[in-house]
Design an enzyme around this catalytic site. Sequence first.
Site, PDB file in Angstrom:
ATOM      1  N   PHE A  31       4.075 -91.504 -63.967  1.00 27.77           N
ATOM      2  CA  PHE A  31       3.135 -91.218 -65.055  1.00 27.77           C
ATOM      3  C   PHE A  31       3.375 -89.834 -65.682  1.00 27.77           C
ATOM      4  N   PRO A  64     -14.793-101.757 -60.047  1.00 28.65           N
ATOM      5  CA  PRO A  64     -15.330-101.209 -58.794  1.00 28.65           C
ATOM      6  C   PRO A  64     -15.637 -99.725 -58.907  1.00 28.65           C
ATOM      7  N   THR A 118      -1.501 -80.524 -56.704  1.00 24.41           N
ATOM      8  CA  THR A 118      -2.824 -81.048 -57.045  1.00 24.41           C
ATOM      9  C   THR A 118      -3.938 -80.124 -56.575  1.00 24.41           C
ATOM     10  N   ASP A 119      -5.079 -80.207 -57.246  1.00 26.66           N
ATOM     11  CA  ASP A 119      -6.259 -79.449 -56.804  1.00 26.66           C
ATOM     12  C   ASP A 119      -6.845 -80.027 -55.509  1.00 26.66           C
ATOM     13  N   GLU A 120      -6.406 -81.233 -55.129  1.00 30.53           N
ATOM     14  CA  GLU A 120      -7.001 -81.862 -53.940  1.00 30.53           C
ATOM     15  C   GLU A 120      -6.660 -81.112 -52.658  1.00 30.53           C
ATOM     16  N   TYR A 171      -3.139 -88.084 -48.403  1.00 28.83           N
ATOM     17  CA  TYR A 171      -2.437 -87.660 -49.625  1.00 28.83           C
ATOM     18  C   TYR A 171      -2.532 -86.148 -49.797  1.00 28.83           C
ATOM     19  N   SER A 172      -3.758 -85.620 -49.785  1.00 27.99           N
ATOM     20  CA  SER A 172      -3.895 -84.189 -50.086  1.00 27.99           C
ATOM     21  C   SER A 172      -3.303 -83.336 -48.970  1.00 27.99           C
ATOM     22  N   LYS A 178      -5.196 -96.238 -60.703  1.00 24.53           N
ATOM     23  CA  LYS A 178      -6.028 -95.045 -60.878  1.00 24.53           C
ATOM     24  C   LYS A 178      -7.230 -95.403 -61.755  1.00 24.53           C
ATOM     25  N   LEU A 179      -8.318 -94.628 -61.604  1.00 24.91           N
ATOM     26  CA  LEU A 179      -9.601 -95.041 -62.187  1.00 24.91           C
ATOM     27  C   LEU A 179      -9.515 -95.373 -63.679  1.00 24.91           C
ATOM     28  N   ARG A 193     -15.038 -85.455 -61.205  1.00 27.22           N
ATOM     29  CA  ARG A 193     -13.644 -85.042 -61.377  1.00 27.22           C
ATOM     30  C   ARG A 193     -13.546 -84.226 -62.668  1.00 27.22           C
ATOM     31  N   LYS A 237       0.380 -83.162 -49.695  1.00 24.26           N
ATOM     32  CA  LYS A 237       0.670 -82.255 -50.817  1.00 24.26           C
ATOM     33  C   LYS A 237       0.464 -80.794 -50.376  1.00 24.26           C
ATOM     34  N   ASN A 251     -18.057 -90.003 -62.082  1.00 28.21           N
ATOM     35  CA  ASN A 251     -17.320 -91.261 -62.266  1.00 28.21           C
ATOM     36  C   ASN A 251     -18.132 -92.254 -63.086  1.00 28.21           C
TER      37      ASN A 251
HETATM   38  P1  NAD Z   1       3.148 -91.485 -59.995  1.00 28.36           P
HETATM   39  O1  NAD Z   1       2.778 -92.158 -58.716  1.00 28.36           O
HETATM   40  O2  NAD Z   1       2.774 -92.097 -61.288  1.00 28.36           O
HETATM   41  O3  NAD Z   1       4.742 -91.258 -60.036  1.00 28.36           O
HETATM   42  C1  NAD Z   1       5.460 -90.833 -58.912  1.00 28.36           C
HETATM   43  C2  NAD Z   1       6.947 -91.059 -59.196  1.00 28.36           C
HETATM   44  O4  NAD Z   1       7.687 -90.576 -58.053  1.00 28.36           O
HETATM   45  C3  NAD Z   1       7.329 -92.517 -59.395  1.00 28.36           C
HETATM   46  O5  NAD Z   1       8.185 -92.653 -60.503  1.00 28.36           O
HETATM   47  C4  NAD Z   1       8.033 -92.879 -58.097  1.00 28.36           C
HETATM   48  O6  NAD Z   1       9.020 -93.905 -58.277  1.00 28.36           O
HETATM   49  C5  NAD Z   1       8.649 -91.552 -57.702  1.00 28.36           C
HETATM   50  N1  NAD Z   1       8.899 -91.455 -56.256  1.00 28.36           N
HETATM   51  C6  NAD Z   1       8.038 -91.751 -55.257  1.00 28.36           C
HETATM   52  N2  NAD Z   1       8.640 -91.556 -54.062  1.00 28.36           N
HETATM   53  C7  NAD Z   1       9.892 -91.092 -54.330  1.00 28.36           C
HETATM   54  C8  NAD Z   1      10.987 -90.699 -53.519  1.00 28.36           C
HETATM   55  N3  NAD Z   1      10.914 -90.730 -52.178  1.00 28.36           N
HETATM   56  N4  NAD Z   1      12.116 -90.276 -54.121  1.00 28.36           N
HETATM   57  C9  NAD Z   1      12.198 -90.248 -55.484  1.00 28.36           C
HETATM   58  N5  NAD Z   1      11.207 -90.624 -56.291  1.00 28.36           N
HETATM   59  C10 NAD Z   1      10.058 -91.035 -55.731  1.00 28.36           C
HETATM   60  O7  NAD Z   1       2.567 -90.011 -59.873  1.00 28.36           O
HETATM   61  P2  NAD Z   1       2.009 -89.031 -61.014  1.00 28.36           P
HETATM   62  O8  NAD Z   1       0.584 -89.322 -61.237  1.00 28.36           O
HETATM   63  O9  NAD Z   1       2.945 -89.027 -62.144  1.00 28.36           O
HETATM   64  O10 NAD Z   1       2.095 -87.625 -60.248  1.00 28.36           O
HETATM   65  C11 NAD Z   1       3.261 -86.806 -60.349  1.00 28.36           C
HETATM   66  C12 NAD Z   1       3.049 -85.566 -59.502  1.00 28.36           C
HETATM   67  O11 NAD Z   1       1.927 -84.848 -59.985  1.00 28.36           O
HETATM   68  C13 NAD Z   1       2.779 -85.865 -58.030  1.00 28.36           C
HETATM   69  O12 NAD Z   1       3.460 -84.914 -57.251  1.00 28.36           O
HETATM   70  C14 NAD Z   1       1.278 -85.702 -57.888  1.00 28.36           C
HETATM   71  O13 NAD Z   1       0.930 -85.298 -56.591  1.00 28.36           O
HETATM   72  C15 NAD Z   1       1.003 -84.620 -58.905  1.00 28.36           C
HETATM   73  N6  NAD Z   1      -0.351 -84.622 -59.509  1.00 28.36           N
HETATM   74  C16 NAD Z   1      -0.836 -85.768 -60.049  1.00 28.36           C
HETATM   75  C17 NAD Z   1      -2.097 -85.742 -60.652  1.00 28.36           C
HETATM   76  C18 NAD Z   1      -2.691 -86.982 -61.301  1.00 28.36           C
HETATM   77  O14 NAD Z   1      -3.860 -86.958 -61.677  1.00 28.36           O
HETATM   78  N7  NAD Z   1      -1.945 -88.070 -61.462  1.00 28.36           N
HETATM   79  C19 NAD Z   1      -2.835 -84.566 -60.677  1.00 28.36           C
HETATM   80  C20 NAD Z   1      -2.300 -83.408 -60.090  1.00 28.36           C
HETATM   81  C21 NAD Z   1      -1.040 -83.461 -59.519  1.00 28.36           C
HETATM   82  O1  TDX Z   2     -11.518 -98.308 -58.482  1.00 30.16           O
HETATM   83  C1  TDX Z   2     -11.862 -97.116 -58.378  1.00 30.16           C
HETATM   84  N1  TDX Z   2     -13.190 -96.795 -58.347  1.00 30.16           N
HETATM   85  C2  TDX Z   2     -13.637 -95.520 -58.196  1.00 30.16           C
HETATM   86  O2  TDX Z   2     -14.861 -95.287 -58.176  1.00 30.16           O
HETATM   87  C3  TDX Z   2     -10.898 -96.043 -58.261  1.00 30.16           C
HETATM   88  C4  TDX Z   2      -9.425 -96.340 -58.293  1.00 30.16           C
HETATM   89  C5  TDX Z   2     -11.371 -94.765 -58.132  1.00 30.16           C
HETATM   90  N2  TDX Z   2     -12.696 -94.500 -58.086  1.00 30.16           N
HETATM   91  C6  TDX Z   2     -13.156 -93.101 -57.964  1.00 30.16           C
HETATM   92  C7  TDX Z   2     -12.521 -92.289 -56.868  1.00 30.16           C
HETATM   93  C8  TDX Z   2     -12.469 -90.879 -57.455  1.00 30.16           C
HETATM   94  O3  TDX Z   2     -13.700 -90.235 -57.249  1.00 30.16           O
HETATM   95  O4  TDX Z   2     -12.758 -92.462 -59.189  1.00 30.16           O
HETATM   96  C9  TDX Z   2     -12.301 -91.125 -58.949  1.00 30.16           C
HETATM   97  C10 TDX Z   2     -10.872 -90.999 -59.431  1.00 30.16           C
HETATM   98  O5  TDX Z   2     -10.076 -91.773 -58.548  1.00 30.16           O
HETATM   99  P1  TDX Z   2      -8.474 -91.860 -58.683  1.00 30.16           P
HETATM  100  O6  TDX Z   2      -8.127 -92.281 -60.063  1.00 30.16           O
HETATM  101  O7  TDX Z   2      -7.976 -92.670 -57.534  1.00 30.16           O
HETATM  102  O8  TDX Z   2      -8.053 -90.328 -58.562  1.00 30.16           O
HETATM  103  P2  TDX Z   2      -8.285 -89.227 -57.404  1.00 30.16           P
HETATM  104  O9  TDX Z   2      -8.478 -89.845 -56.090  1.00 30.16           O
HETATM  105  O10 TDX Z   2      -9.349 -88.292 -57.884  1.00 30.16           O
HETATM  106  O11 TDX Z   2      -6.824 -88.501 -57.412  1.00 30.16           O
HETATM  107  C11 TDX Z   2      -6.114 -88.276 -58.646  1.00 30.16           C
HETATM  108  O12 TDX Z   2      -6.238 -86.961 -59.084  1.00 30.16           O
HETATM  109  C12 TDX Z   2      -5.573 -85.954 -58.365  1.00 30.16           C
HETATM  110  C13 TDX Z   2      -4.626 -88.640 -58.492  1.00 30.16           C
HETATM  111  O13 TDX Z   2      -4.515 -89.963 -57.995  1.00 30.16           O
HETATM  112  C14 TDX Z   2      -3.922 -87.683 -57.596  1.00 30.16           C
HETATM  113  O14 TDX Z   2      -2.519 -87.962 -57.556  1.00 30.16           O
HETATM  114  C15 TDX Z   2      -4.116 -86.291 -58.125  1.00 30.16           C
HETATM  115  O15 TDX Z   2      -3.540 -85.366 -57.266  1.00 30.16           O
END
Ligand code: NAD
Ligand code: TDX
Length: 366
Positions: free
Chosen positions: A19, A217, A137-139, A162-163, A201-202, A226, A166, A261
């Site tokens: 993403f 859900p 991540t902030d987590e 996860y957190s 993701k949500l 968040r 990280k 949420n």
């Molecule tokens: P994502 O799950 O959408 O993408 C992760 C990518 O990493 C995928 O393309 C996957 O194929 C690749 N990958 C996974 N395991 C791998 C491996 N072993 N070797 C090579 N590639 C691999 O994640 P995202 O939401 O794009 O998050 C990207 C980064 O940002 C992550 O490090 C995540 O912790 C961090 N981050 C995400 C959020 C968020 O809200 N999505 C917020 C803060 C930080």
């Molecule tokens: O079906 C759902 N229902 C629901 O209530 C899902 C998928 C989530 N939730 C809640 C859980 C969280 O409080 O919504 C909030 C957001 O959930 P997610 O989208 O799973 O995100 P979160 O767990 O907060 O983590 C995300 O933000 C920080 C990313 O997945 C992480 O990669 C990033 O580091």
Amino acid sequence: MPSNRHTPRSVLVTGGAGFIGSNYLLAAVPTQTAVRFVNLDALTYAGQRENLMSLEDLPNYAFQQGDIADRGLVERLFESHNFDTVIHFAAESHVDRSILDPLAFVRTNVLGTATLLEVARQRWKSRGDVRFHHVSTDEVFGALGPEGFFTEDTPYAPRSPYSASKAGADHLVRAYHETYGMPAVISNASNNYGPLQYPEKLIPLVIQNAVSQDPVPVYGMGENVRDWLHVLDHCEAIDRILRSAPDGTTYLVGGGEERSNMDIVHLLLDLVDEALSREAGSSRRLVRFVTDRPGHDFRYALDGSRLAADLDWRPSRSLEQGLRETVAWYLANPEWLEQTRSRTYDEYYTTQYRDRIDAGNPIQAR
Ligand code: NAD
Ligand code: TDX
């Protein structure tokens, strides 16, 4: 304003088919034409090479499928491309999946990060014109109550596999900076939203289910909070930090848009109703309160003042406008959602979504 210019020329981007990485590369590759980008991605369920087809013919972009924990592969890539920069996005990123399969998270997020750092250390030796940027991540800071904000000095207190993984990666990056002098920076961002996000993701999950009129859900009572950040704001912050932050620093990147949420879910359902000319508010009946996520962090909120003061960076997109555009993007790209969902989504869907909906919530109210 502390500043330590870094000029990337040859960049290893990990996880660029996910993403945030896709959004980063789609913005950076066509505009930073003097910079060469190699995208190393394992193409797990979350990675889609198709996201980046528009880049494949550009001379400054190459894709390599592979695992960041494969040391031989990472060494060969460093040998061939003489990278001066690593922007490390690759991770297992979904909290619910980390509860089902924690070791996959330790392997990629901890061992994978350690592998990248170790190869970079051996290749870079004492070079000063290099930089390792960990996208984190902030987590890692754990959960807040109703008041207060995380700052860069908040002690680490991760609460999910996860957190914790990280946080482990952050600690390794910091250790390589302190021990070996590796030029490294860390950015800890809040929840991202925008195009190309996997619909586990949500936000994309709610949009998808609103379109198909499936149950939505909501964990617990929907009271968790968040801080939402548009993915393109995040990508712009990454570039600013990569190029201008002092070595060894951490910056928090927040959207400044805290919502419960329940508020986000209602807003999205209403936006989809509006976009599809349905009766206003009619999709709110899709909400199902389901069993809470174990160890569900109550609230995340970031104090972004260090990034604003040092590097003059602030988010530029409002949540309402960003969500409106995000809904429009998913409605315009139904085939992307379909294709993405079909990749190993079914098993996960059953355990995490359908079973939860069927079980209902023992503390159901409202
Ligand atoms: P994502 O799950 O959408 O993408 C992760 C990518 O990493 C995928 O393309 C996957 O194929 C690749 N990958 C996974 N395991 C791998 C491996 N072993 N070797 C090579 N590639 C691999 O994640 P995202 O939401 O794009 O998050 C990207 C980064 O940002 C992550 O490090 C995540 O912790 C961090 N981050 C995400 C959020 C968020 O809200 N999505 C917020 C803060 C930080
Ligand atoms: O079906 C759902 N229902 C629901 O209530 C899902 C998928 C989530 N939730 C809640 C859980 C969280 O409080 O919504 C909030 C957001 O959930 P997610 O989208 O799973 O995100 P979160 O767990 O907060 O983590 C995300 O933000 C920080 C990313 O997945 C992480 O990669 C990033 O580091």
